[in-house]
Design an enzyme around this catalytic site. Structure first.
Site, PDB file in Angstrom:
ATOM      1  N   ARG A   2     -44.467  28.021  15.831  1.00  0.00           N
ATOM      2  CA  ARG A   2     -43.789  29.321  15.996  1.00  0.00           C
ATOM      3  C   ARG A   2     -44.337  30.136  17.161  1.00  0.00           C
ATOM      4  O   ARG A   2     -44.193  31.355  17.224  1.00  0.00           O
ATOM      5  CB  ARG A   2     -43.852  30.158  14.715  1.00  0.00           C
ATOM      6  CG  ARG A   2     -43.180  29.490  13.543  1.00  0.00           C
ATOM      7  CD  ARG A   2     -42.813  30.476  12.464  1.00  0.00           C
ATOM      8  NE  ARG A   2     -42.305  29.743  11.322  1.00  0.00           N
ATOM      9  CZ  ARG A   2     -43.064  29.279  10.348  1.00  0.00           C
ATOM     10  NH1 ARG A   2     -44.366  29.489  10.375  1.00  0.00           N
ATOM     11  NH2 ARG A   2     -42.544  28.621   9.357  1.00  0.00           N
ATOM     12  N   LYS A  59     -37.287  33.723  30.534  1.00  0.00           N
ATOM     13  CA  LYS A  59     -36.241  32.862  29.961  1.00  0.00           C
ATOM     14  C   LYS A  59     -36.759  31.433  29.965  1.00  0.00           C
ATOM     15  O   LYS A  59     -37.093  30.882  31.016  1.00  0.00           O
ATOM     16  CB  LYS A  59     -34.967  32.926  30.808  1.00  0.00           C
ATOM     17  CG  LYS A  59     -34.198  34.232  30.685  1.00  0.00           C
ATOM     18  CD  LYS A  59     -32.923  34.152  31.503  1.00  0.00           C
ATOM     19  CE  LYS A  59     -32.160  35.446  31.502  1.00  0.00           C
ATOM     20  NZ  LYS A  59     -31.050  35.440  32.480  1.00  0.00           N
ATOM     21  N   GLU A 111     -33.274  32.260  47.190  1.00  0.00           N
ATOM     22  CA  GLU A 111     -33.556  33.312  46.203  1.00  0.00           C
ATOM     23  C   GLU A 111     -34.328  34.475  46.847  1.00  0.00           C
ATOM     24  O   GLU A 111     -34.170  35.633  46.462  1.00  0.00           O
ATOM     25  CB  GLU A 111     -34.325  32.754  44.997  1.00  0.00           C
ATOM     26  CG  GLU A 111     -33.618  31.610  44.258  1.00  0.00           C
ATOM     27  CD  GLU A 111     -32.334  32.000  43.506  1.00  0.00           C
ATOM     28  OE1 GLU A 111     -32.037  33.206  43.392  1.00  0.00           O
ATOM     29  OE2 GLU A 111     -31.625  31.074  43.049  1.00  0.00           O
ATOM     30  N   LYS A 124     -38.610  40.645  41.345  1.00  0.00           N
ATOM     31  CA  LYS A 124     -38.021  40.032  40.148  1.00  0.00           C
ATOM     32  C   LYS A 124     -38.667  40.594  38.879  1.00  0.00           C
ATOM     33  O   LYS A 124     -37.971  40.944  37.921  1.00  0.00           O
ATOM     34  CB  LYS A 124     -38.152  38.507  40.182  1.00  0.00           C
ATOM     35  CG  LYS A 124     -37.744  37.892  38.831  1.00  0.00           C
ATOM     36  CD  LYS A 124     -36.825  36.748  38.884  1.00  0.00           C
ATOM     37  CE  LYS A 124     -36.363  36.366  37.481  1.00  0.00           C
ATOM     38  NZ  LYS A 124     -35.929  35.014  37.358  1.00  0.00           N
ATOM     39  N   GLU A 149     -31.022  41.408  29.885  1.00  0.00           N
ATOM     40  CA  GLU A 149     -29.873  41.337  30.790  1.00  0.00           C
ATOM     41  C   GLU A 149     -28.665  42.139  30.315  1.00  0.00           C
ATOM     42  O   GLU A 149     -27.556  41.625  30.176  1.00  0.00           O
ATOM     43  CB  GLU A 149     -29.490  39.858  31.032  1.00  0.00           C
ATOM     44  CG  GLU A 149     -28.719  39.692  32.331  1.00  0.00           C
ATOM     45  CD  GLU A 149     -28.568  38.244  32.787  1.00  0.00           C
ATOM     46  OE1 GLU A 149     -29.532  37.471  32.630  1.00  0.00           O
ATOM     47  OE2 GLU A 149     -27.505  37.916  33.308  1.00  0.00           O
ATOM     48  N   ARG A 179     -30.706  43.481  35.396  1.00  0.00           N
ATOM     49  CA  ARG A 179     -31.060  42.065  35.549  1.00  0.00           C
ATOM     50  C   ARG A 179     -29.867  41.244  36.036  1.00  0.00           C
ATOM     51  O   ARG A 179     -30.027  40.206  36.671  1.00  0.00           O
ATOM     52  CB  ARG A 179     -31.612  41.514  34.224  1.00  0.00           C
ATOM     53  CG  ARG A 179     -32.190  40.122  34.380  1.00  0.00           C
ATOM     54  CD  ARG A 179     -33.038  39.658  33.210  1.00  0.00           C
ATOM     55  NE  ARG A 179     -33.589  38.361  33.545  1.00  0.00           N
ATOM     56  CZ  ARG A 179     -34.517  37.718  32.878  1.00  0.00           C
ATOM     57  NH1 ARG A 179     -35.034  38.258  31.792  1.00  0.00           N
ATOM     58  NH2 ARG A 179     -34.959  36.549  33.263  1.00  0.00           N
ATOM     59  N   ASN A 216     -27.920  37.879  39.667  1.00  0.00           N
ATOM     60  CA  ASN A 216     -26.892  36.833  39.767  1.00  0.00           C
ATOM     61  C   ASN A 216     -26.133  36.887  41.086  1.00  0.00           C
ATOM     62  O   ASN A 216     -25.157  36.149  41.256  1.00  0.00           O
ATOM     63  CB  ASN A 216     -25.890  36.954  38.610  1.00  0.00           C
ATOM     64  CG  ASN A 216     -26.523  36.560  37.296  1.00  0.00           C
ATOM     65  OD1 ASN A 216     -27.370  35.670  37.254  1.00  0.00           O
ATOM     66  ND2 ASN A 216     -26.152  37.242  36.231  1.00  0.00           N
ATOM     67  N   HIS A 225     -24.533  33.878  42.628  1.00  0.00           N
ATOM     68  CA  HIS A 225     -24.564  32.798  41.637  1.00  0.00           C
ATOM     69  C   HIS A 225     -23.206  32.541  40.970  1.00  0.00           C
ATOM     70  O   HIS A 225     -23.005  31.475  40.395  1.00  0.00           O
ATOM     71  CB  HIS A 225     -25.623  33.078  40.563  1.00  0.00           C
ATOM     72  CG  HIS A 225     -27.028  32.829  41.055  1.00  0.00           C
ATOM     73  ND1 HIS A 225     -27.579  33.530  42.102  1.00  0.00           N
ATOM     74  CD2 HIS A 225     -27.983  31.963  40.646  1.00  0.00           C
ATOM     75  CE1 HIS A 225     -28.818  33.102  42.312  1.00  0.00           C
ATOM     76  NE2 HIS A 225     -29.090  32.147  41.439  1.00  0.00           N
ATOM     77  N   HIS A 237     -22.555  28.869  41.086  1.00  0.00           N
ATOM     78  CA  HIS A 237     -22.498  27.995  39.903  1.00  0.00           C
ATOM     79  C   HIS A 237     -21.176  27.238  39.837  1.00  0.00           C
ATOM     80  O   HIS A 237     -21.120  26.101  39.373  1.00  0.00           O
ATOM     81  CB  HIS A 237     -22.669  28.817  38.619  1.00  0.00           C
ATOM     82  CG  HIS A 237     -24.108  29.174  38.367  1.00  0.00           C
ATOM     83  ND1 HIS A 237     -24.490  30.297  37.689  1.00  0.00           N
ATOM     84  CD2 HIS A 237     -25.261  28.545  38.712  1.00  0.00           C
ATOM     85  CE1 HIS A 237     -25.815  30.355  37.621  1.00  0.00           C
ATOM     86  NE2 HIS A 237     -26.303  29.302  38.228  1.00  0.00           N
ATOM     87  N   HIS A 284     -29.296  23.775  44.304  1.00  0.00           N
ATOM     88  CA  HIS A 284     -29.061  25.136  43.820  1.00  0.00           C
ATOM     89  C   HIS A 284     -29.104  26.168  44.960  1.00  0.00           C
ATOM     90  O   HIS A 284     -28.223  27.023  45.069  1.00  0.00           O
ATOM     91  CB  HIS A 284     -30.108  25.471  42.750  1.00  0.00           C
ATOM     92  CG  HIS A 284     -29.941  26.841  42.171  1.00  0.00           C
ATOM     93  ND1 HIS A 284     -28.865  27.187  41.390  1.00  0.00           N
ATOM     94  CD2 HIS A 284     -30.701  27.961  42.284  1.00  0.00           C
ATOM     95  CE1 HIS A 284     -28.969  28.468  41.033  1.00  0.00           C
ATOM     96  NE2 HIS A 284     -30.078  28.952  41.568  1.00  0.00           N
TER      97      HIS A 284
HETATM   98  N1  GLY Z   1     -37.476  31.832  33.640  1.00  0.00           N
HETATM   99  C1  GLY Z   1     -36.588  32.384  34.581  1.00  0.00           C
HETATM  100  C2  GLY Z   1     -36.100  33.721  34.220  1.00  0.00           C
HETATM  101  O1  GLY Z   1     -36.463  34.273  33.216  1.00  0.00           O
HETATM  102  O2  GLY Z   1     -35.295  34.265  34.961  1.00  0.00           O
END
Ligand code: GLY
Length: 346
Positions: free
Chosen positions: A107, A129, A171, A213, A223, A227, A231, A234, A238, A248
């Site tokens: 956990r 993320k 980026e 960032k 997000e 945040r 994008n 993107h 994408h 990418h």
């Molecule tokens: N791990 C990439 C992000 O959180 O954007």
């Protein structure tokens, strides 16, 4: 230089201008497990001597639940417990998997990252993320948990292939476009060659990007607002990345140029040509002869679409991005002009 950023789910300490060898001072070697891929391990095997290393295969194709299963099995076998720390050492694929494994094992145990690519240093390892792909669906399984620390060792970039340096700069240019006009100018005044030769210049650039960032994420971890600005480039990116098997960074670069021309059409943005010139100066493509109809269909089925509108990140000026709903018709005219000349069927 150390910098701590506090996120809602925990603080991350960024160790800039550091070295892989400092890791021994941050964690207990005997209870730490370094997840890396066979490619990175090939180069840094000697420097990792004495550490517990768990290897995965290199590449996005292996960012899946099988890797999670394999790694959790190995952690159990090795006797990893709640006091253990997991380190992800590698590019974005490795840090995404390692962060995910660490945040679900027992956990959740502590984890840190040692990014080894420009992209991972300025983007992929920051933000919390974590997750894996499911078939062709990217990042379908995951969570948001922040690493306890990030360790920056720029010497690890010495083995990074040129195309990956270039990809990382997509980026960096994105960050400049949405948040930092002065950095955009800095990028115009310098070159990839210079960053490779001058560690101080590279370090300054990386730190600046990390903080852009990290601060955007700090304000909006889940997000809901700011945040989303990350994008930029993107949405179209994408939509063409998988279809044409584009790296990418290249897809994002093409996407940024389309977004710049959309900004021109909708917000009277006046600096599209500067963006075209900058991406080209860093070896990135500005244009691509994509199938406009196919790209529009993919954007149409994007999960971020609301009714017949897509929320697109546009630029008012360099350094100032806005998030704006656009109708498919508004998008179609620019996307068609920039790609193949196909008409959108309704
Ligand atoms: N791990 C990439 C992000 O959180 O954007």
């Amino acid at each position: 230089m150390k910098k701590t950023i506090k996120f809602s789910s925990g603080s991350t300490v960024f160790h800039f201008d550091s070295s892989l060898e400092v890791l021994g001072k941050l964690v207990d070697k005997s209870t730490t497990y370094i997840i890396t891929d066979d490619n990175v391990y090939h180069y840094y095997q000697k420097r990792l001597k004495g550490w517990n290393v768990l290897l995965i295969k290199a590449g996005e194709a292996f960012k899946n639940m099988d890797a999670v299963q394999q790694l959790t099995g190995q952690l159990i076998e090795a006797g990893a417990d709640r006091r253990s720390t997991i380190i992800g050492m590698g590019g974005g694929v490795v840090t995404d998997i390692a962060g995910f494994v660490a945040s679900i094992y027992l956990r959740g145990v502590d984890f840190g990252f040692i990014p080894t690519s420009v992209l991972a240093m300025v983007d992929a390892s920051i933000g919390g993320k974590n997750g894996v792909d499911v078939g062709v669906f990217k990042n379908m399984v995951g969570n948001i948990r922040q690493p306890r620390f990030l360790l920056y060792d720029y010497s690890l970039l010495k083995t990074l292939p040129d195309n990956e340096w270039i990809g990382g700069f997509a980026e960096i240019i994105k960050h400049a476009c949405i948040k930092d006009a002065a950095m955009f100018k800095f990028l115009e005044e310098h070159s990839l060659k210079e960053y490779k030769k001058k560690p101080a210049l590279l370090s300054e650039l990386i730190q600046r990007n990390v903080l852009i960032k990290a601060k955007v994420v700090q304000k909006d971890e889940t997000e809901q607002g700011d945040r989303k600005l990350l994008n930029f480039g993107h949405t179209l990116g994408h939509a063409i990345e998988n279809t044409y098997q584009l790296p990418h960074g290249e897809a994002v670069s093409i996407g940024m140029v389309v977004a710049a021309y959309l900004s021109k059409a909708i917000l009277d943005f006046k600096e599209s040509e500067r963006i075209v010139k900058l991406v080209k100066a860093y070896g990135l493509p500005a244009y691509y002869d994509y199938d406009a109809q196919d790209a529009l269909m993919k954007m149409r089925s994007d999960k971020k679409r609301v009714k017949d509108q897509i929320h697109f990140v546009l630029l008012e000026k360099i350094g100032k991005a806005v998030y704006q709903p656009l109708s498919m018709d508004q998008i179609a005219s620019v996307v068609e002009t920039m790609g193949g000349s196909v008409t959108l069927s309704k």
